[in-house]
Motif scaffolding. Sequence first.
Motif, PDB file in Angstrom:
ATOM      1  N   ASN A 295       0.855  -1.185   0.000  1.00  0.00           N
ATOM      2  CA  ASN A 295       0.000   0.000   0.000  1.00  0.00           C
ATOM      3  C   ASN A 295       0.900   1.247   0.000  1.00  0.00           C
ATOM      4  O   ASN A 295       0.807   2.106   0.867  1.00  0.00           O
ATOM      5  N   THR A 296       1.786   1.304  -0.989  1.00  0.00           N
ATOM      6  CA  THR A 296       2.868   2.297  -0.971  1.00  0.00           C
ATOM      7  C   THR A 296       2.487   3.614  -1.644  1.00  0.00           C
ATOM      8  O   THR A 296       3.285   4.196  -2.393  1.00  0.00           O
ATOM      9  N   PHE A 297       1.270   4.097  -1.384  1.00  0.00           N
ATOM     10  CA  PHE A 297       0.906   5.380  -1.980  1.00  0.00           C
ATOM     11  C   PHE A 297       1.714   6.502  -1.314  1.00  0.00           C
ATOM     12  O   PHE A 297       2.184   6.348  -0.181  1.00  0.00           O
ATOM     13  N   PRO A 298       1.911   7.627  -1.991  1.00  0.00           N
ATOM     14  CA  PRO A 298       2.774   8.691  -1.453  1.00  0.00           C
ATOM     15  C   PRO A 298       2.151   9.382  -0.250  1.00  0.00           C
ATOM     16  O   PRO A 298       1.098  10.000  -0.344  1.00  0.00           O
ATOM     17  N   HIS A 299       2.812   9.267   0.877  1.00  0.00           N
ATOM     18  CA  HIS A 299       2.322   9.869   2.125  1.00  0.00           C
ATOM     19  C   HIS A 299       3.535  10.387   2.888  1.00  0.00           C
ATOM     20  O   HIS A 299       4.533   9.676   3.047  1.00  0.00           O
ATOM     21  N   GLY A 300       3.453  11.621   3.364  1.00  0.00           N
ATOM     22  CA  GLY A 300       4.559  12.176   4.125  1.00  0.00           C
ATOM     23  C   GLY A 300       5.854  12.156   3.337  1.00  0.00           C
ATOM     24  O   GLY A 300       5.897  12.499   2.151  1.00  0.00           O
ATOM     25  N   SER A 301       6.934  11.709   3.968  1.00  0.00           N
ATOM     26  CA  SER A 301       8.222  11.653   3.273  1.00  0.00           C
ATOM     27  C   SER A 301       8.197  10.640   2.131  1.00  0.00           C
ATOM     28  O   SER A 301       9.024  10.707   1.220  1.00  0.00           O
ATOM     29  N   GLY A 302       7.251   9.708   2.159  1.00  0.00           N
ATOM     30  CA  GLY A 302       7.161   8.720   1.090  1.00  0.00           C
ATOM     31  C   GLY A 302       6.840   9.317  -0.260  1.00  0.00           C
ATOM     32  O   GLY A 302       6.989   8.654  -1.294  1.00  0.00           O
ATOM     33  N   ARG A 303       6.422  10.589  -0.283  1.00  0.00           N
ATOM     34  CA  ARG A 303       6.108  11.233  -1.565  1.00  0.00           C
ATOM     35  C   ARG A 303       7.345  11.388  -2.443  1.00  0.00           C
ATOM     36  O   ARG A 303       7.230  11.588  -3.636  1.00  0.00           O
ATOM     37  N   GLY A 304       8.531  11.296  -1.875  1.00  0.00           N
ATOM     38  CA  GLY A 304       9.733  11.463  -2.683  1.00  0.00           C
ATOM     39  C   GLY A 304      10.262  10.194  -3.300  1.00  0.00           C
ATOM     40  O   GLY A 304      11.196  10.228  -4.104  1.00  0.00           O
ATOM     41  N   ARG A 305       9.691   9.050  -2.928  1.00  0.00           N
ATOM     42  CA  ARG A 305      10.209   7.775  -3.442  1.00  0.00           C
ATOM     43  C   ARG A 305       9.870   7.618  -4.922  1.00  0.00           C
ATOM     44  O   ARG A 305       8.727   7.831  -5.335  1.00  0.00           O
ATOM     45  N   PRO A 306      10.837   7.212  -5.757  1.00  0.00           N
ATOM     46  CA  PRO A 306      10.528   7.008  -7.174  1.00  0.00           C
ATOM     47  C   PRO A 306       9.583   5.831  -7.387  1.00  0.00           C
ATOM     48  O   PRO A 306       9.593   4.873  -6.606  1.00  0.00           O
ATOM     49  N   VAL A 307       8.771   5.903  -8.425  1.00  0.00           N
ATOM     50  CA  VAL A 307       7.865   4.808  -8.765  1.00  0.00           C
ATOM     51  C   VAL A 307       8.635   3.659  -9.399  1.00  0.00           C
ATOM     52  O   VAL A 307       8.390   2.496  -9.103  1.00  0.00           O
ATOM     53  N   GLY A 308       9.543   3.952 -10.295  1.00  0.00           N
ATOM     54  CA  GLY A 308      10.302   2.929 -10.998  1.00  0.00           C
ATOM     55  C   GLY A 308      11.560   3.538 -11.579  1.00  0.00           C
ATOM     56  O   GLY A 308      11.921   4.671 -11.239  1.00  0.00           O
ATOM     57  N   PRO A 309      12.243   2.768 -12.427  1.00  0.00           N
ATOM     58  CA  PRO A 309      11.905   1.439 -12.945  1.00  0.00           C
ATOM     59  C   PRO A 309      12.167   0.342 -11.913  1.00  0.00           C
ATOM     60  O   PRO A 309      12.756   0.596 -10.870  1.00  0.00           O
ATOM     61  N   GLU A 310      11.770  -0.893 -12.253  1.00  0.00           N
ATOM     62  CA  GLU A 310      11.966  -1.984 -11.311  1.00  0.00           C
ATOM     63  C   GLU A 310      13.444  -2.304 -11.099  1.00  0.00           C
ATOM     64  O   GLU A 310      13.808  -2.953 -10.115  1.00  0.00           O
ATOM     65  N   SER A 311      14.306  -1.845 -12.010  1.00  0.00           N
ATOM     66  CA  SER A 311      15.747  -2.047 -11.844  1.00  0.00           C
ATOM     67  C   SER A 311      16.326  -1.165 -10.742  1.00  0.00           C
ATOM     68  O   SER A 311      17.445  -1.411 -10.272  1.00  0.00           O
ATOM     69  N   ASN A 312      15.573  -0.140 -10.308  1.00  0.00           N
ATOM     70  CA  ASN A 312      15.986   0.698  -9.193  1.00  0.00           C
ATOM     71  C   ASN A 312      15.461   0.052  -7.912  1.00  0.00           C
ATOM     72  O   ASN A 312      14.263   0.081  -7.644  1.00  0.00           O
ATOM     73  N   PRO A 313      16.318  -0.540  -7.085  1.00  0.00           N
ATOM     74  CA  PRO A 313      15.827  -1.290  -5.915  1.00  0.00           C
ATOM     75  C   PRO A 313      15.149  -0.415  -4.867  1.00  0.00           C
ATOM     76  O   PRO A 313      14.439  -0.935  -4.002  1.00  0.00           O
ATOM     77  N   HIS A 314      15.359   0.906  -4.932  1.00  0.00           N
ATOM     78  CA  HIS A 314      14.734   1.807  -3.965  1.00  0.00           C
ATOM     79  C   HIS A 314      13.347   2.274  -4.410  1.00  0.00           C
ATOM     80  O   HIS A 314      12.628   2.899  -3.636  1.00  0.00           O
ATOM     81  N   SER A 315      12.986   2.011  -5.658  1.00  0.00           N
ATOM     82  CA  SER A 315      11.696   2.468  -6.176  1.00  0.00           C
ATOM     83  C   SER A 315      10.575   1.553  -5.699  1.00  0.00           C
ATOM     84  O   SER A 315      10.811   0.449  -5.194  1.00  0.00           O
ATOM     85  N   VAL A 316       9.329   2.005  -5.867  1.00  0.00           N
ATOM     86  CA  VAL A 316       8.174   1.186  -5.497  1.00  0.00           C
ATOM     87  C   VAL A 316       8.165  -0.117  -6.293  1.00  0.00           C
ATOM     88  O   VAL A 316       7.950  -1.207  -5.742  1.00  0.00           O
ATOM     89  N   LEU A 317       8.417  -0.029  -7.592  1.00  0.00           N
ATOM     90  CA  LEU A 317       8.424  -1.230  -8.423  1.00  0.00           C
ATOM     91  C   LEU A 317       9.624  -2.113  -8.110  1.00  0.00           C
ATOM     92  O   LEU A 317       9.535  -3.343  -8.184  1.00  0.00           O
ATOM     93  N   GLY A 318      10.757  -1.511  -7.738  1.00  0.00           N
ATOM     94  CA  GLY A 318      11.913  -2.297  -7.320  1.00  0.00           C
ATOM     95  C   GLY A 318      11.639  -3.049  -6.025  1.00  0.00           C
ATOM     96  O   GLY A 318      12.036  -4.214  -5.860  1.00  0.00           O
ATOM     97  N   PHE A 319      10.943  -2.397  -5.090  1.00  0.00           N
ATOM     98  CA  PHE A 319      10.528  -3.035  -3.836  1.00  0.00           C
ATOM     99  C   PHE A 319       9.562  -4.181  -4.119  1.00  0.00           C
ATOM    100  O   PHE A 319       9.665  -5.274  -3.546  1.00  0.00           O
ATOM    101  N   THR A 320       8.626  -3.946  -5.042  1.00  0.00           N
ATOM    102  CA  THR A 320       7.659  -4.983  -5.406  1.00  0.00           C
ATOM    103  C   THR A 320       8.360  -6.188  -6.018  1.00  0.00           C
ATOM    104  O   THR A 320       8.030  -7.345  -5.712  1.00  0.00           O
ATOM    105  N   LYS A 321       9.344  -5.936  -6.870  1.00  0.00           N
ATOM    106  CA  LYS A 321      10.106  -7.031  -7.489  1.00  0.00           C
ATOM    107  C   LYS A 321      10.809  -7.862  -6.420  1.00  0.00           C
ATOM    108  O   LYS A 321      10.773  -9.103  -6.456  1.00  0.00           O
ATOM    109  N   TRP A 322      11.424  -7.189  -5.462  1.00  0.00           N
ATOM    110  CA  TRP A 322      12.108  -7.899  -4.372  1.00  0.00           C
ATOM    111  C   TRP A 322      11.114  -8.755  -3.579  1.00  0.00           C
ATOM    112  O   TRP A 322      11.408  -9.921  -3.265  1.00  0.00           O
ATOM    113  N   LEU A 323       9.941  -8.197  -3.267  1.00  0.00           N
ATOM    114  CA  LEU A 323       8.956  -8.927  -2.475  1.00  0.00           C
ATOM    115  C   LEU A 323       8.439 -10.150  -3.227  1.00  0.00           C
ATOM    116  O   LEU A 323       8.262 -11.224  -2.638  1.00  0.00           O
ATOM    117  N   ILE A 324       8.194 -10.013  -4.509  1.00  0.00           N
ATOM    118  CA  ILE A 324       7.738 -11.157  -5.313  1.00  0.00           C
ATOM    119  C   ILE A 324       8.756 -12.284  -5.239  1.00  0.00           C
ATOM    120  O   ILE A 324       8.408 -13.462  -5.062  1.00  0.00           O
TER     121      ILE A 324
END
Length: 332
Positions: A295-324
């Motif tokens: 549920n990684t919608f932008p909230h507080g400091s989380g608004r600065g997190r990049p959405v992607g690409p999935e090759s960026n491990p710090h991005s939302v999609l990169g986090f999702t790839k790791w979790l999968i």
Amino acid sequence: MSKRRKKAVFALTALALSGLLGVHAGETGSTRRCGYVGLRPLPRYERDLKSNHGGSWAGLPTFDKQTGHYPFVAEHLDVVKGWLDGDFETRRVFFEYYWGLSRARDDLDPEKNHLVKQIRKWESRGGVIEHILICREYRLAIHRGHPDAEPGPFKEDTRILFAEDVDAIRALFRRAHERGLIRHADYSLIQMVEHPVFFAANRKAQRIIDKMEGVAYEAHQFNRHWPLETGWSGPAKVVRGARWTLARDKEYIFYFGPVIWKSDRYYPFIERDWLKKYWDAGLPKHHPRMHYYLNTFPHGSGRGRPVGPESNPHSVLGFTKWLIREIKMNPQ
């Protein structure tokens, strides 16, 4: 065949199969080796940037700009919330629904009921409803434009529905299906709770949960949830609630997020570290009815997190790839 045409054919096939086989077609809790990984992708488009939930979303990166940059997540994500226009191959969807905001919304005439309209919307777009995360969102809604919102029966967790609510919703589904408004005569109702363990400790609450298919618990990295060890979402409490739910042969959704980003509390991969600490504390990782929805919608400091690409491990999609990979491809 073009990618767009393939997606259209897939959607039509999903519609046909879901109509023939029902909402729980395919894998079941008894045949899966592990649970689902789901994602709530926000903001999706530029029009989402009008939101001011947890701070202004103006100028934030959007998921639609990541087309072609998350092939692994697109192929392996199990369930998605609120977006069937992305690259995701799945047609399984989940959504949140708040019962008890007003009598007009809860009208039990299937032609007027807002929940039925939500189901029709996603089914008309080719979605297969996997889970409906439902609750009475009184505590927040009463201050956010819903003055008639009413709490559930427990002051300890006002999100829990009344037993009569569940019975009325089941009957509503049957009538709506008989009229041809929705595909199925029943759907998977997941009680979204506010307290991590009250529902598992109170006898009356237990009887209400027994009327539903499972429980969803939201664990944030903000406000009263901080710090992890002593906050509202402390691992010991969450683990107790999850294990009780799974022991009843029900679904448990760990709805994780929103997560922090570059704040004074941040350290690299804190979002992964929290999950590892939950697992170390005993939260089931590879259980067929234990699901992890981000549920990684932008909230507080989380608004600065990049959405992607999935090759960026710090991005939302990169986090999702790791979790999968952690949940579905390392079932130890």
